[in-house]
Design a protein around this motif. Structure first.
Motif, PDB file in Angstrom:
ATOM      1  N   LEU A 123      18.649  68.875  25.020  1.00  0.00           N
ATOM      2  CA  LEU A 123      18.897  69.050  23.587  1.00  0.00           C
ATOM      3  C   LEU A 123      17.701  69.705  22.910  1.00  0.00           C
ATOM      4  N   LEU A 124      16.505  69.300  23.283  1.00  0.00           N
ATOM      5  CA  LEU A 124      15.299  69.871  22.695  1.00  0.00           C
ATOM      6  C   LEU A 124      15.231  71.374  22.955  1.00  0.00           C
ATOM      7  N   ILE A 125      15.496  71.774  24.211  1.00  0.00           N
ATOM      8  CA  ILE A 125      15.451  73.194  24.555  1.00  0.00           C
ATOM      9  C   ILE A 125      16.538  73.959  23.807  1.00  0.00           C
ATOM     10  N   ARG A 126      17.723  73.361  23.688  1.00  0.00           N
ATOM     11  CA  ARG A 126      18.801  74.051  22.974  1.00  0.00           C
ATOM     12  C   ARG A 126      18.458  74.247  21.499  1.00  0.00           C
TER      13      ARG A 126
ATOM     14  N   LEU B 102      18.337  68.104  12.677  1.00  0.00           N
ATOM     15  CA  LEU B 102      17.505  68.434  13.830  1.00  0.00           C
ATOM     16  C   LEU B 102      17.070  69.896  13.796  1.00  0.00           C
ATOM     17  N   PHE B 103      17.921  70.778  13.260  1.00  0.00           N
ATOM     18  CA  PHE B 103      17.568  72.192  13.166  1.00  0.00           C
ATOM     19  C   PHE B 103      16.315  72.405  12.322  1.00  0.00           C
TER      20      PHE B 103
ATOM     21  N   GLY C 186      23.039  71.788  14.882  1.00  0.00           N
ATOM     22  CA  GLY C 186      22.059  70.793  14.455  1.00  0.00           C
ATOM     23  C   GLY C 186      21.795  70.813  12.975  1.00  0.00           C
ATOM     24  N   CYS C 187      22.756  71.344  12.202  1.00  0.00           N
ATOM     25  CA  CYS C 187      22.580  71.495  10.760  1.00  0.00           C
ATOM     26  C   CYS C 187      22.923  70.220   9.996  1.00  0.00           C
TER      27      CYS C 187
ATOM     28  N   ALA D   4      15.637  64.199  20.325  1.00  0.00           N
ATOM     29  CA  ALA D   4      15.214  65.402  21.031  1.00  0.00           C
ATOM     30  C   ALA D   4      14.204  65.099  22.123  1.00  0.00           C
ATOM     31  N   THR D   5      13.258  64.199  21.861  1.00  0.00           N
ATOM     32  CA  THR D   5      12.223  63.911  22.851  1.00  0.00           C
ATOM     33  C   THR D   5      12.800  63.167  24.052  1.00  0.00           C
TER      34      THR D   5
END
Length: 740
Positions: A246-249, A230-231, A679-680, A240-241
């Protein structure tokens, strides 16, 4: 002048040396070079070799071939110093700088690759051939030479002296002298490893377009993260959507990652822009690029070296310790101080002069002997060696005192009433003891990251659809969570720590390619990550020193529990009777796979496991039997660079698991968990689980057991109460686990 050893001697070649080349002299020169090479590779003078670039080979070869009529030192004496730096005039530059451009750039780091005999002979032969082809003109009479070359010795073409009057000479401006100080160009520097990828990114974002428009390239530096993590996935994933939080983070972490880059390269970017503008200036007669390139050769400037004249610097030596401890304490302290003090961070090793000595980094073995053997430069800014030697010393307590004042909300809201930064007038300060203790994350540091993030967003077109989410993410930076858990693992939930780790752990291009090759080899065909558990296994020096340890079967009992807790992981295999699960096991313990095979062949254990096991391990792991860089046990032919690459490949391999357990007494395991939480990894839900957070006392290992014996006693009392046995030992509890 390239970075040179303080012990190296310097000689000058003077133009017009009458010493003539002969085949006999050339054979003598080659013989001497063989002796030098053998001597350098076997004697204690090998510390000179790192400074011996291909350009230096050419210059030193010319010294042997053509001599120096003004030097009182004879050729045989000079051959004892393979690190000799030769200062060339314009004509000699034309003759001697005949190396390929890319090869030249690859050798202009402050510690270039040591030359070998074959390369030296090839270079010297090339010079000899060049002059042999022009030997007839070299032996003309003085009068004939003046007719051909003019009084100043420069070739004026077929029309003789008359051509000079007919063709006015256009004086070319010096590229680097127009942009840099003569002092910086002439003196030894702590240069960067050349980096074409970083250079291209730097050039593409020098004020011509927003940095965030190049974010995909910038995130591409991070090769430990999974490519579908995700990163790194800028295309919003389904996860994320559906989850705005989570998206903002994730954007918060990316923005801080970009802010670290911006802070470290801001001044280099400006200088790169000035070089580009010089190259395209009408006054350069369309010859600006050649002019800058020639200047870089002349001054031995690497492709990623910038003076950063207006930058203030904070320099620090990298300590020899375990990589986890180094990253989480020393390096994060240094970067927190650098950003809070508005100073660019420069890291160094392997320097020495009278009154100043810096040891090599023991997790490196390339000629530089510093972090750039494996990682990208943290900044394009390059100080003079004398600036590092003479930097004002600043202690950890001075920095801590300055940063801690901003925990007072009144001071944080009004910086004008804060005490001034330590030694603010000094261009270069030296953080002498960043290992002293963990700095508490300061609001000053977070507010500066917030400011940088907003400035990066401001570069975007106002109509950019990303801006609303980016603004929300930037505002989250100032409230970064630094609350310690009940186990007191420092910065455990800090996103600024995560972003820093992602920034620092960016391998060089050549190392990144190897990491990709290693993982492709280690993962089986048709690999299913949804059936994969991660087990970084820490033993050796950690046990009964920094932490209690468990036996291998006890770890496997915990993985069995995790399997059911995750309902057979993400495909719901927990109720299947004939299912295979992957277990990614990485460790510094040499016999780790023997332990794994012993478990797999034990009928008692296998009958109680809910799945068949497919072991996956880092086949390139050197198993150095120790987590401390001061005490590695290496097999013959294994280098410190191999150890560092092995560590990174273990990090990368663990990013493929759907659930991971680890011992958080280990900074190494904490680093894996930081990467996962950033998110790695391939599975965003896998944030790692510390043994210490399990409800079962058997897994709640005590840290620092040498000084915290009371923790061990309390744990044993809990176990005896749980098992209703006043005499049971910890090993006895581990045996009983498989009786349940």
């Amino acid at each position: 002048m390239e970075h040179s050893s303080p012990f190296a001697l310097r000689f000058k070649l003077k133009k017009g040396s009458p010493f003539m080349f002969s085949s006999f002299t050339f054979l003598i020169a080659l013989a001497v070079f063989h002796i030098i090479t053998i001597y350098s590779s076997t004697s204690n003078s090998s510390f000179l070799l790192p400074f011996y670039s291909s350009s230096t080979r050419l210059e030193f070869g010319a010294l042997l071939l053509y001599g120096d009529k003004n030097s009182s030192t004879n050729a045989s004496t000079r051959t004892s110093f393979p690190a000799t730096n030769v200062t060339l005039d314009d004509e000699q530059e034309k003759i001697l700088l005949v190396v390929d451009d890319e090869a030249y750039q690859n050798t202009m780091s402050h510690n270039a690759t040591a030359a070998n005999t074959e390369a030296i002979v090839a270079d010297v032969t090339e010079i000899a051939r060049y002059h042999k082809n022009n030997e007839s003109s070299s032996i003309e009479s003085d009068a004939a030479n003046k007719t051909k070359y003019g009084d100043d010795g420069h070739d004026i073409g077929a029309y003789g002296n008359a051509a000079v009057d007919e063709q006015p000479v256009v004086e070319q401006k010096s590229c680097l002298l127009a942009l840099n100080s003569k002092d910086w160009l002439d003196k030894p520097r702590y240069g960067n490893e050349p980096s074409n990828f970083s250079q291209n990114l730097l050039s593409s974002s020098v004020g011509f377009s927003p940095l965030l428009d190049h974010l995909e390239d910038l995130l591409g530096h991070q090769k430990i993260c999974h490519e579908r993590s995700l990163f790194k996935s800028l295309e919003n994933s389904d996860v994320a959507t559906k989850d705005e939080t989570l998206l903002i983070r994730m954007w918060k972490i990316r923005l801080m990652y970009a802010a670290f880059y911006h802070h470290q390269h801001e001044h280099a970017v400006k200088e790169a822009r000035d070089r580009i503008e010089f190259e395209s200036s009408p006054s350069t007669q369309n010859n600006g690029h050649s002019n800058c390139h020639d200047d870089m050769k002349k001054y031995k400037l690497g492709s990623f070296d910038y003076e950063c004249r207006n930058a203030k610097l904070i320099v620090a030596e990298i300590r020899n310790t375990g990589i986890g401890s180094l990253i989480k304490r020393d390096l994060f302290n240094i970067f927190m101080a650098g950003i809070a003090l508005n100073r660019t961070v420069v890291l160094y090793n392997s320097l020495g002069k009278e009154g100043f000595w810096s040891v090599p980094w023991k997790l490196s073995s390339c000629p530089r002997r510093d972090y750039q053997c494996t990682f990208r430069p943290v900044s394009g800014c390059v100080p003079l060696l004398e600036e590092i030697y003479n930097a004002t010393l600043i202690g950890h307590k001075d920095i801590e005192k300055y940063l801690n004042q901003f925990h007072n909300p009144i001071v944080a809201a009004n910086n004008s009433i804060a005490a001034p930064p330590p030694e603010d007038e000094s261009r270069v300060i030296h953080y002498s003891d960043p290992f002293y203790n963990f700095l508490k994350i300061s609001p000053k540091f977070l507010n500066e990251l917030n400011r940088i993030a907003h400035s990066i967003i401001d570069e975007l077109d106002p109509g950019d659809g990303r801006i609303p989410v980016l603004r929300k993410a930037a505002e989250e930076i100032s409230s970064d969570n630094d609350v310690k858990s009940f186990k007191k693992f420092d910065h455990e939930y800090s996103d600024s720590m995560i972003s820093f780790i992602l920034y620092f752990l960016r391998p060089r291009e050549d190392k990144a390619r190897l990491l990709e090759e290693f993982m492709a080899k280690d993962l089986p065909e048709h690999f299913d990550s949804t059936r994969t558990l991660g087990l970084p296994f820490r033993g050796s020096d950690k046990c009964n020193q920094e932490s209690e340890c468990l036996t291998f079967p006890t770890y496997m009992k915990l993985l069995k529990s995790r399997w059911f807790e995750e309902e057979g992981l993400h495909q719901g295999h927990s109720n299947e009777t004939n299912v295979t699960a992957n277990i990614i096991v990485t460790s510094e313990v040499p016999n780790i796979m023997e332990l794994a095979r012993d478990f797999s062949t034990n009928e008692l254990y296998q009958n109680k496991m809910p799945f068949h096991i497919n072991w996956i391990t880092n086949t390139n792991d050197v198993h150095q039997a120790n987590g401390n860089s001061n005490r590695p046990i290496l097999t013959e032919g294994t280098t410190a660079d191999d150890v560092m690459l092995s560590i990174l490949s273990s990090f990368k391999l663990q990013m493929n698991a759907a659930a991971t357990i680890g011992n958080c007494c280990s900074n190494f395991h904490q680093t894996i968990f930081h990467l996962l939480r950033g998110g790695c990894g391939l599975h965003i839900d896998n944030t790692g689980q510390c043994l210490q957070y399990r409800k079962e006392s058997i897994y709640q290992l005590c840290c620092d057991v040498k000084v915290k014996r009371s923790c061990v006693k309390r744990r044993l009392l809990r176990l005896r109460k749980e098992y209703n046995d006043a005499n049971i030992t910890i090993s006895g509890v581990e045996a009983k686990l498989w009786e349940e």
